[in-house]
Design an enzyme around this catalytic site. Structure first.
Site, short mmCIF file in Angstrom:
data_model
loop_
_atom_site.label_atom_id
_atom_site.label_comp_id
_atom_site.label_asym_id
_atom_site.label_seq_id
_atom_site.Cartn_x
_atom_site.Cartn_y
_atom_site.Cartn_z
N PRO A 1 22.08 29.62 58.56
CA PRO A 1 23.30 29.26 57.84
C PRO A 1 24.43 28.68 58.69
CG PRO A 1 23.26 31.62 58.24
CD PRO A 1 21.96 31.07 58.80
N GLN A 2 24.33 28.77 60.02
CA GLN A 2 25.47 28.38 60.85
C GLN A 2 25.76 26.87 60.83
OE1 GLN A 2 23.29 30.89 62.22
NE2 GLN A 2 24.84 32.28 61.45
N SER B 1 17.15 22.06 61.57
CA SER B 1 17.53 23.07 62.55
C SER B 1 16.31 23.62 63.29
CB SER B 1 18.25 24.24 61.87
OG SER B 1 19.46 23.81 61.29
N CYS C 1 24.70 23.80 69.96
CA CYS C 1 23.79 24.12 71.06
C CYS C 1 22.48 23.36 70.94
CB CYS C 1 23.53 25.62 71.12
SG CYS C 1 22.88 26.32 69.58
N ASN C 2 22.17 22.87 69.74
CA ASN C 2 20.89 22.19 69.53
C ASN C 2 20.98 20.69 69.33
OD1 ASN C 2 19.15 24.41 69.73
ND2 ASN C 2 19.61 25.04 67.65
N GLN D 1 29.28 24.41 61.03
CA GLN D 1 29.54 23.54 62.19
C GLN D 1 29.80 22.11 61.75
OE1 GLN D 1 25.86 24.63 64.10
NE2 GLN D 1 26.85 25.98 65.57
N ALA E 1 32.00 36.93 73.18
CA ALA E 1 32.26 37.68 71.94
C ALA E 1 32.59 36.74 70.79
CB ALA E 1 33.40 38.67 72.16
N GLY E 2 31.85 35.66 70.70
CA GLY E 2 32.04 34.75 69.59
C GLY E 2 31.19 35.16 68.41
N LYS E 3 31.11 34.27 67.41
CA LYS E 3 30.35 34.58 66.19
C LYS E 3 28.88 34.80 66.51
CE LYS E 3 29.55 32.89 61.50
NZ LYS E 3 29.83 31.81 60.51
#
Length: 409
Positions: free
Chosen positions: A117-118, A111, A52-53, A122, A192-194
């Site tokens: 932590p995601q 980030s 997304c970033n 990814q 309803a994802g992570k």
């Protein structure tokens, strides 16, 4: 470094969400996109990181073909975006600086929320997809492996990840700041994802007691609702085809589907009417955005997209400055170690070949000499002495050349 390593991309600091959502590559298309990039002229290896970033293309070019048109052309042709629309937002890193940028990204130093932590997961997912389609080989595979090791070292040797931070947690913090307290407020999670699951847990920590979950896969929504339900937390599920009909029940709507504009201006007007003009807050953490930007112009509707979250993230940044400084030192040290090792590879191969050629020549000369002396064969002791003598002479003759090759690195 001898490889033509290039990283080209945009992120949340160089491009607004209006640009990023146009080039975002969903997971369902990532394999095809990576394969297409790897087949561009002059590109030998490729990896795409799309979150997304950020959207970043990491490529290894054939010798003499490290030029931008192949990667920039991918943005234009595959993503159908004009060069003039994206060029002002692009950054590019080569060789050592590309390695540094990758290490910083994997370590969550680049980030929006430093320490989240995601991003490491990814990057690993992008690497896994690239491996499956045969796009990472002898250069990118060990580079990515090292990036994962560096990220682990940063988390182990610093406290940069100790605080609970993520886009989801920042969204929850923003919701709390808007209302002062989430007690008695109803929150609707669309997607309803992570990320949605994380947002729900952070909202509960901020005081929310009623959570509704809506997802295209109703079973997944039910699982999240069941997992979050406690004696003090009320949860429920809204079928996706009833989203617009029932979303008026929520004071806060957090969307994270990335499926396009599922909340239009007309949808928002209906929500307001059914809420009797009580305000509703949309926190849209999806790219592409789930909520039409024009919704924010409606009186009573407040829309915050992922770029708005940077304001909250900035407050967290100060608390992490010391840990980030320590993490940057680790990254710099690991970049130096990695690039030095890579730079030594050509010299090491040249030295191996030189010694192999010299040994072959030595063996051939000994065999020729022994053949000449076949009428007066040498004893085993004499042959051993000749073998020792020629090895010593060869080593002494090669020493200046080997020393010169080592100094070149």
């Amino acid at each position: 470094m001898s490889e033509n390593l290039i990283l080209l991309g945009v992120n949340h600091t160089t491009a607004p969400i209006e640009v990023r959502e146009r080039i975002a590559i969903p997971m369902a298309r990532l394999a095809d996109a990576t394969r297409t990039l790897a087949h561009q002229p002059g590109i030998r290896e490729a990896l795409i990181l799309s979150t997304c970033n950020r959207v970043e293309l990491l490529t290894v070019h054939e010798e003499g073909s490290a030029h931008d048109p192949s990667t920039l052309g991918f943005f234009q042709d595959y993503l159908n975006i004009r060069a003039t629309d994206i060029q002002p937002h692009l950054y590019q890193f080569r060789e050592r600086e590309a390695v540094r940028h990758l290490f910083r990204v994997a370590s969550s130093l680049d980030s929006m929320v430093v320490g989240e932590p995601q991003i490491l997961g990814q990057v690993k997912q992008s690497w896994s997809v690239a491996r499956e389609v045969g796009a990472v080989k002898s250069t990118l595979d060990p580079l990515l492996q090292r990036a994962f090791s560096v990220a682990k070292k940063v988390r182990t040797e610093t406290h940069i990840g100790n605080s609970t931070v993520s886009i989801a947690s920042v969204a929850a913090e923003l919701a709390r700041k808007i209302f002062g307290s989430l007690s008695g407020k109803t929150v609707l999670l669309v997607g309803a994802g992570k990320m949605s699951d994380l947002a729900a847990r952070h909202l509960i920590q901020q005081g929310a007691t009623t959570l509704l979950v809506c997802n295209r896969t109703e079973a997944r929504a039910q699982t999240i609702a069941d997992n979050l339900r406690t004696p003090t937390i009320t949860t429920g599920v809204i079928p996706f085809d009833q989203l617009h009909e029932q979303s008026y029940r929520a004071d806060i709507i957090i969307t994270s589907t990335g499926a396009g504009q599922i909340i239009t201006t007309d949808n928002a007007k209906t929500i307001l009417q059914r809420r009797r003009n009580r305000p509703v807050f949309f926190i849209d953490i999806a790219v592409p955005r789930d909520v039409a930007p024009a919704v924010n112009k409606l009186e009573g509707c407040f829309v915050y997209d992922i770029d708005d979250l940077q304001q909250v993230a900035a407050a967290n940044q100060a608390n992490r400055s010391k840990e980030a400084e320590a993490a940057e030192s680790i990254v710099s040290r690991e970049v130096t170690r990695y690039t030095e090792r890579i730079e030594q590879v050509p010299a090491t191969e040249a030295i191996k070949q030189l010694m192999l050629d010299a040994e072959t020549l030595r063996q051939n000369e000994i065999a020729r000499t022994l053949q000449r002396l076949s009428t007066h064969p040498l004893s085993l002791e004499q042959q051993a002495a000749i073998d020792t003598l020629t090895k010593s002479l060869t080593a002494k003759l090669l020493h200046p050349q080997i020393d010169s090759l080592k100094k070149r690195t």
